[in-house]
Design a protein around this motif. Sequence first.
Motif, PDB file in Angstrom:
ATOM      1  N   PHE A 102     101.892 -51.258 -67.703  1.00 46.84           N
ATOM      2  CA  PHE A 102     101.945 -52.672 -67.305  1.00 46.84           C
ATOM      3  C   PHE A 102     100.689 -52.984 -66.481  1.00 46.84           C
ATOM      4  CE2 PHE A 102     104.428 -56.039 -64.726  1.00 46.84           C
ATOM      5  CZ  PHE A 102     104.351 -56.977 -65.738  1.00 46.84           C
ATOM      6  N   GLY A 103      99.559 -52.412 -66.931  1.00 44.96           N
ATOM      7  CA  GLY A 103      98.320 -52.556 -66.168  1.00 44.96           C
ATOM      8  C   GLY A 103      97.730 -53.956 -66.282  1.00 44.96           C
ATOM      9  N   LEU A 104      96.934 -54.305 -65.289  1.00 50.64           N
ATOM     10  CA  LEU A 104      96.273 -55.615 -65.256  1.00 50.64           C
ATOM     11  C   LEU A 104      95.015 -55.597 -66.116  1.00 50.64           C
ATOM     12  CD1 LEU A 104      95.997 -56.812 -61.539  1.00 50.64           C
ATOM     13  CD2 LEU A 104      97.008 -58.081 -63.436  1.00 50.64           C
ATOM     14  N   ALA A 105      94.846 -56.608 -66.933  1.00 46.11           N
ATOM     15  CA  ALA A 105      93.584 -56.755 -67.673  1.00 46.11           C
ATOM     16  C   ALA A 105      92.638 -57.574 -66.805  1.00 46.11           C
ATOM     17  CB  ALA A 105      93.833 -57.461 -68.992  1.00 46.11           C
ATOM     18  N   PRO A 106      91.443 -57.056 -66.545  1.00 47.99           N
ATOM     19  CA  PRO A 106      90.531 -57.809 -65.666  1.00 47.99           C
ATOM     20  C   PRO A 106      89.842 -58.954 -66.399  1.00 47.99           C
ATOM     21  CG  PRO A 106      89.505 -55.770 -66.410  1.00 47.99           C
ATOM     22  CD  PRO A 106      90.885 -55.793 -67.020  1.00 47.99           C
ATOM     23  N   GLY A 107      89.318 -59.849 -65.618  1.00 50.11           N
ATOM     24  CA  GLY A 107      88.389 -60.845 -66.160  1.00 50.11           C
ATOM     25  C   GLY A 107      88.989 -62.083 -66.800  1.00 50.11           C
ATOM     26  N   ARG A 108      90.313 -62.276 -66.684  1.00 49.05           N
ATOM     27  CA  ARG A 108      90.876 -63.515 -67.234  1.00 49.05           C
ATOM     28  C   ARG A 108      90.529 -64.687 -66.298  1.00 49.05           C
ATOM     29  NH1 ARG A 108      91.464 -61.560 -72.057  1.00 49.05           N
ATOM     30  NH2 ARG A 108      93.156 -60.081 -72.321  1.00 49.05           N
ATOM     31  N   PRO A 109      90.419 -65.901 -66.847  1.00 45.91           N
ATOM     32  CA  PRO A 109      90.075 -67.034 -65.981  1.00 45.91           C
ATOM     33  C   PRO A 109      91.200 -67.388 -65.008  1.00 45.91           C
ATOM     34  CG  PRO A 109      90.473 -67.742 -68.246  1.00 45.91           C
ATOM     35  CD  PRO A 109      90.468 -66.260 -68.265  1.00 45.91           C
ATOM     36  N   GLU A 110      92.451 -67.036 -65.372  1.00 49.54           N
ATOM     37  CA  GLU A 110      93.582 -67.336 -64.492  1.00 49.54           C
ATOM     38  C   GLU A 110      94.753 -66.415 -64.877  1.00 49.54           C
ATOM     39  OE1 GLU A 110      95.251 -71.266 -64.861  1.00 49.54           O
ATOM     40  OE2 GLU A 110      96.310 -71.126 -62.946  1.00 49.54           O
ATOM     41  N   TYR A 111      95.607 -66.147 -63.896  1.00 55.28           N
ATOM     42  CA  TYR A 111      96.797 -65.326 -64.138  1.00 55.28           C
ATOM     43  C   TYR A 111      98.018 -66.050 -63.592  1.00 55.28           C
ATOM     44  CZ  TYR A 111      93.402 -61.520 -64.633  1.00 55.28           C
ATOM     45  OH  TYR A 111      92.345 -60.730 -65.018  1.00 55.28           O
ATOM     46  N   LEU A 112      99.123 -65.912 -64.333  1.00 55.16           N
ATOM     47  CA  LEU A 112     100.415 -66.376 -63.828  1.00 55.16           C
ATOM     48  C   LEU A 112     101.313 -65.151 -63.735  1.00 55.16           C
ATOM     49  CD1 LEU A 112     102.478 -68.568 -63.068  1.00 55.16           C
ATOM     50  CD2 LEU A 112     102.923 -68.901 -65.518  1.00 55.16           C
TER      51      LEU A 112
END
Length: 320
Positions: A102-112
């Motif tokens: 359930f790792g975080l993907a970096p570099g998205r413009p926004e996260y919810l």
Amino acid sequence: MAETIDRIGAVRATRDLTSSVRMIEFAPEQGFIPPSPGSHIDFSVMIGGRPDVRSYSLVGPCSDGVYRIAVKRLEVSRGGSAYMWSLKPGARIAHSAPANHFGLAPGRPEYLLLAGGIGITPIFSHALALAHAGARFRLLYACRNRGEVALGDELRERIGDRLEVVLSEQRRIDIAKEIDRLDARGELYVCGPIGMLEATKRCWSASGRPVDLLRFETFGASGQYPAAPFAIRIPRLGREIAVAAGKSMLDALEEAGIEMISDCRRGECGLCALPILEVDGVVDHRDVFFSDAEKASNAKLCTCVSRVYGRAISLDTADR
Ligand code: FES
């Protein structure tokens, strides 16, 4: 996927976050492996005198070399949460290295980030990591009432008004509206009860957004109906097997000597699924493996998490 349990940790301290959620800190004896946000650790537990495995998300960032988990004591439990709650400082427990699905993907413009109840544990780590990275994000945290809000103060202190706690006794999160507000290339991470996961998947699909931008974590324990006892009938073998309120169908079948295939035991892989012949009651599908249409057809169910609310279910075990 179960992890290899080849390490020992010593409980350093416990702290009650709410009346039903306890934080347990433990120090690894074989050296500390830093966990990435969203990681979990598998523990060897004893349930009814038998060894079993339970998986808990780490409450990050664990930068001091100590692992922290938060365990909700379930009223109807197969015994894993009661075992973890019985651990006192100094107790030693076998565990795996941290692993992450359930790792975080970096570099998205926004996260919810969307958390329900004890689903806050991996989301907590995500929120801290995003705040540290200076990312744009919001965290919606649904709890039944104020007394059930675990880690709320810690979150408020670290992420301020990017946290919104929603008490479901007052209102529900409008998931479709929240998805609408998210940047078109934004990513949604959700961890919570099965109803929240299903609703989120439905709203995400209706929004037409790419499926790979929705990430979810399950704990496969909650359903639409309360856990109650029922019976499994296997006509081919002429067997009837009782399933207690605190036991899974998979455990009951295995204990009765039925050879089963399983892996995740969290309703994700589908390996434990069996065909349904007949139901005297309602099938409470608690997995995230089958689609809504497959669940509605009631052709199969995942025996590790799903249950029957009613008297009995007849299953086909022909390929076991
Ligand atoms: S063992 Fe994976 S869904 Fe049941």
